[in-house]
Design a protein around this motif. Structure first.
Motif, mmCIF file in Angstrom:
data_model
loop_
_atom_site.group_PDB
_atom_site.id
_atom_site.type_symbol
_atom_site.label_atom_id
_atom_site.label_comp_id
_atom_site.label_asym_id
_atom_site.label_seq_id
_atom_site.Cartn_x
_atom_site.Cartn_y
_atom_site.Cartn_z
ATOM 1 N N ILE A 1 0.875 -1.171 0.000
ATOM 2 C CA ILE A 1 0.000 0.000 0.000
ATOM 3 C C ILE A 1 0.910 1.218 0.000
ATOM 4 O O ILE A 1 1.873 1.269 0.760
ATOM 5 C CB ILE A 1 -0.880 0.028 1.274
ATOM 6 N N VAL A 2 0.618 2.188 -0.861
ATOM 7 C CA VAL A 2 1.428 3.409 -0.862
ATOM 8 C C VAL A 2 0.630 4.508 -0.154
ATOM 9 O O VAL A 2 -0.448 4.892 -0.612
ATOM 10 C CB VAL A 2 1.782 3.849 -2.300
ATOM 11 N N GLY A 3 1.152 4.959 0.973
ATOM 12 C CA GLY A 3 0.496 6.045 1.712
ATOM 13 C C GLY A 3 -0.216 5.557 2.957
ATOM 14 O O GLY A 3 -0.824 4.483 2.957
ATOM 15 N N SER B 1 -6.937 6.515 3.340
ATOM 16 C CA SER B 1 -7.085 5.399 2.405
ATOM 17 C C SER B 1 -6.224 4.209 2.811
ATOM 18 O O SER B 1 -6.726 3.089 2.988
ATOM 19 C CB SER B 1 -6.681 5.825 0.989
ATOM 20 N N GLY B 2 -4.917 4.451 2.939
ATOM 21 C CA GLY B 2 -3.994 3.363 3.235
ATOM 22 C C GLY B 2 -4.283 2.711 4.574
ATOM 23 O O GLY B 2 -4.292 1.477 4.693
ATOM 24 N N LEU B 3 -4.549 3.538 5.581
ATOM 25 C CA LEU B 3 -4.828 2.977 6.918
ATOM 26 C C LEU B 3 -6.126 2.192 6.916
ATOM 27 O O LEU B 3 -6.221 1.110 7.506
ATOM 28 C CB LEU B 3 -4.929 4.093 7.956
ATOM 29 N N GLY B 4 -7.125 2.743 6.242
ATOM 30 C CA GLY B 4 -8.430 2.075 6.200
ATOM 31 C C GLY B 4 -8.309 0.693 5.588
ATOM 32 O O GLY B 4 -8.823 -0.304 6.122
ATOM 33 N N LEU B 5 -7.581 0.606 4.479
ATOM 34 C CA LEU B 5 -7.395 -0.699 3.840
ATOM 35 C C LEU B 5 -6.607 -1.635 4.759
ATOM 36 O O LEU B 5 -6.936 -2.820 4.903
ATOM 37 C CB LEU B 5 -6.690 -0.537 2.492
ATOM 38 N N HIS C 1 -2.228 -10.659 6.532
ATOM 39 C CA HIS C 1 -1.151 -9.908 7.193
ATOM 40 C C HIS C 1 0.078 -9.680 6.316
ATOM 41 O O HIS C 1 1.025 -9.028 6.735
ATOM 42 C CB HIS C 1 -0.733 -10.631 8.478
ATOM 43 N N ASP C 2 0.040 -10.250 5.100
ATOM 44 C CA ASP C 2 1.214 -10.152 4.229
ATOM 45 C C ASP C 2 1.164 -8.860 3.404
ATOM 46 O O ASP C 2 0.931 -8.885 2.194
ATOM 47 C CB ASP C 2 1.265 -11.392 3.315
ATOM 48 N N PHE C 3 1.354 -7.740 4.091
ATOM 49 C CA PHE C 3 1.348 -6.459 3.381
ATOM 50 C C PHE C 3 2.250 -5.454 4.083
ATOM 51 O O PHE C 3 2.554 -5.605 5.278
ATOM 52 C CB PHE C 3 -0.082 -5.900 3.268
ATOM 53 N N VAL C 4 2.669 -4.446 3.312
ATOM 54 C CA VAL C 4 3.406 -3.322 3.907
ATOM 55 C C VAL C 4 2.737 -2.019 3.474
ATOM 56 O O VAL C 4 2.056 -1.978 2.443
ATOM 57 C CB VAL C 4 4.889 -3.260 3.455
ATOM 58 N N ILE C 5 2.951 -1.000 4.284
ATOM 59 C CA ILE C 5 2.522 0.347 3.882
ATOM 60 C C ILE C 5 3.793 1.154 3.682
ATOM 61 O O ILE C 5 4.614 1.265 4.593
ATOM 62 C CB ILE C 5 1.663 1.030 4.968
ATOM 63 N N LEU C 6 3.959 1.675 2.468
ATOM 64 C CA LEU C 6 5.138 2.489 2.175
ATOM 65 C C LEU C 6 4.760 3.955 2.362
ATOM 66 O O LEU C 6 3.847 4.457 1.697
ATOM 67 C CB LEU C 6 5.607 2.222 0.749
ATOM 68 N N LEU D 1 -2.540 2.166 -4.509
ATOM 69 C CA LEU D 1 -2.115 3.555 -4.330
ATOM 70 C C LEU D 1 -3.121 4.271 -3.435
ATOM 71 O O LEU D 1 -4.278 4.466 -3.811
ATOM 72 C CB LEU D 1 -2.043 4.251 -5.688
ATOM 73 N N GLY D 2 -2.650 4.611 -2.248
ATOM 74 C CA GLY D 2 -3.525 5.359 -1.328
ATOM 75 C C GLY D 2 -2.900 6.714 -1.116
ATOM 76 O O GLY D 2 -2.691 7.141 0.024
#
Ligand code: NAP
Length: 490
Positions: free
Chosen positions: A11-13, A17-21, A31-36, A134-135
């Motif tokens: 997730i970018v951002g 948006s990014g936090l909600g997702l 759980h296999d995700f990152v937020i950049l 893209l968030g």
């Protein structure tokens, strides 16, 4: 040859948006995700816009996640620090923070069609992901006018979204450029402090009285202890705001009623006829964002404030020159000149299946299916994307619709063992043609103003042109026949 990506989803951002997702992914056990995140803290627009007086113009019961309600809001329209604190609390409560990679400004993203994954270059190194969301928000990159002479100005210069809190404005001569939703909030805060404030207004805005008030202890108790009380209040705010769509989207002349109210507000607060004339707008209410304030007009009547009813053309030494020819020597220039909404810098760096960048594909007019899925960009989604903006209610409601849609797609990908999904160009085209058929009669297109809702091609690529519940209905189902899919390799 498909490769194994470093992470399933990037997730970018880390804004709404990014936090909600991220919260929804965690709740679904993914759980296999990152937020950049390019900055060193989360919160996006509500982290960056820390200018004095920053406050949301949509009531907080609605301008918050339906899955993370906050019974403790202290005012009906919350301030920026309270909204930012809310976002941090949501992240902490849902254990999202450990997924965030701070300082990871995403420089570019390339779809690798052979490996069937995204290759991202960030300020901190490279990373591959099967799916990218893209968030990045619409109000993320401040827009500064290209002004001759600005580079040689020796005083202080900053944009409202990058407020320099270390610079003491007390006793200074300050030029403010712009009279949008940001400027009308910070001008009343700084006007009493500065020696002189020159406000460059290119277009006068419609301003209605603000109805903000403190939320009482009894109300907070009710929201905490009576099941459904806060949801009821939220539904009330939602319904009353949705009524405005009749005027905005179907019968712009109805907006005249609001104009009468705004004129009365102006007449009550500005006794001087000449100043009132300068501050009277000449377009249909709603064509630009409707603003709320009780202290903006009074601040302009102060003896140390000058309203120059023109744009700004150049800077000569320490003098700012207005389009009306007047010259004003100042110590600081503050730009409240908005954001790169339809020409976002990130679009230059995101490259799809055929190697073209998002900016090239858009050609000045951003488009996506449901504002979310991008043809030619497999496994890429955008939240708060094209034509999901609003003029009357909470964008968080739209973001949640898009998150629901992405979650449905992700579940389908898992269930059916798909490696990639890519919306069919014909589906994206038909959807956008439908939007553009609906827009001409709306106030945003026909109200007689030049706003940031219209892009460089004069196309309205920002606003959702109907009731917001209609958007939620459309994003309720993920239809596989609208996508080209490829299976996971065996
Ligand atoms: P904005 O609405 O884009 O306003 C920019 C202002 O700068 C306008 O008055 C514009 O004049 C002026 N401007 C731009 N370029 C100029 C130039 N070269 N010379 C002179 N003036 C120039 O930006 P914003 O105020 O930051 O608000 C952006 C959006 O953020 C809002 O529409 C709203 O959606 C959101 N926002 C929300 C809140 C809230 O309460 N929730 C608060 C702040 C912002 P023209 O009108 O002539 O173009």
């Amino acid at each position: 040859m498909t490769d194994k990506p470093d992470v399933k989803l990037a997730i970018v951002g880390s804004g709404f948006s990014g936090l909600g997702l991220a919260v929804r992914l965690k709740q679904a056990g993914m759980h296999d995700f990152v937020i950049l995140e390019r900055a060193d803290d989360l919160g996006g627009t509500w982290r960056d816009n820390s200018y004095p007086g920053c406050r949301c113009d949509v009531p907080s019961h609605l301008y918050s996640f339906s899955f993370a309600m906050n019974p403790g809001w202290s005012e009906t329209y919350s301030t920026q620090p309270e909204i930012w604190a809310y976002l941090r609390k949501v992240a902490a409560r849902n254990d999202v923070e450990r997924h965030i990679r701070y300082g990871h400004d995403v420089k570019s993203g390339h779809w690798d069609d052979e490996a069937q994954l995204w290759r991202l270059k960030t300020a901190e190194g490279e990373l591959s992901a099967q799916i990218v969301v893209l968030g990045v928000g619409a109000l993320a990159d401040p827009k500064l006018p290209q002004l001759p002479g600005l580079e040689t100005f020796e005083g202080e210069v900053f944009h409202s979204a990058n407020w320099n809190h270390d610079y003491d404005l007390t006793g200074k001569r300050v030029a403010v450029v712009g009279t949008g939703a940001s400027a009308i909030q910070f001008v009343p805060e700084i006007a009493p402090k500065v020696d002189k404030l020159v406000l460059f207004q290119r277009t006068a805005a419609w301003i209605l009285p603000h109805t903000n008030r403190r939320i009482t202890k009894a109300e907070k108790w009710l929201y905490r202890h009576v099941p459904g009380a806060q949801r009821l209040s939220r539904a009330g705010v939602y319904a009353s705001r949705e009524l405005v769509v009749f005027g905005l989207a179907f019968w712009p002349n109805v907006m005249r009623a609001g104009e009468a109210l705004a004129r009365k507000h102006l007449a009550r607060q500005v006794p001087d006829r000449e100043l009132r004339r300068k501050l009277t707008p000449h377009f249909r209410l709603g064509c630009k964002r409707i603003m709320l304030s009780n202290d903006y007009y009074p601040s302009l009547t102060r003896p140390n404030v000058d309203v120059v009813a023109s744009g700004i053309t150049e800077v000569r030494g320490n003098t700012v020159v207005g389009a009306d020819g007047t010259a004003h020597e100042v110590d600081a220039i503050i730009f409240g000149t908005g954001f790169h909404v339809t020409d976002p810098p990130y679009a230059e760096g995101v490259h799809g299946r055929d190697g073209r960048s998002l900016a090239d594909v858009f050609g000045g007019t951003p488009r996506a299916y449901l504002g979310t899925a991008l043809a030619n960009f497999p496994n890429a989604f955008t939240l708060l994307g094209p034509n999901t903006g609003l003029g009357h209610t909470s964008v968080v409601y739209m973001i949640e619709g898009q998150i629901n849609y992405v979650m449905r797609c992700l579940r389908e990908m898992d269930r059916r063992r798909w490696r990639t999904v890519e919306v069919r160009p014909s589906v994206e085209r038909a959807y956008n043609a439908e939007l553009q058929r609906k827009l001409p009669g709306t106030v945003w297109n026909s109200g007689g103003c030049a706003s940031w809702y219209l892009d460089a091609n004069g196309v309205n690529s920002t606003i959702w042109p109907r009731f917001t519940w209609q958007f939620r209905l459309r994003t309720r189902k993920f239809r596989p026949d609208e996508y080209v899919v490829t299976p996971e390799p065996r």
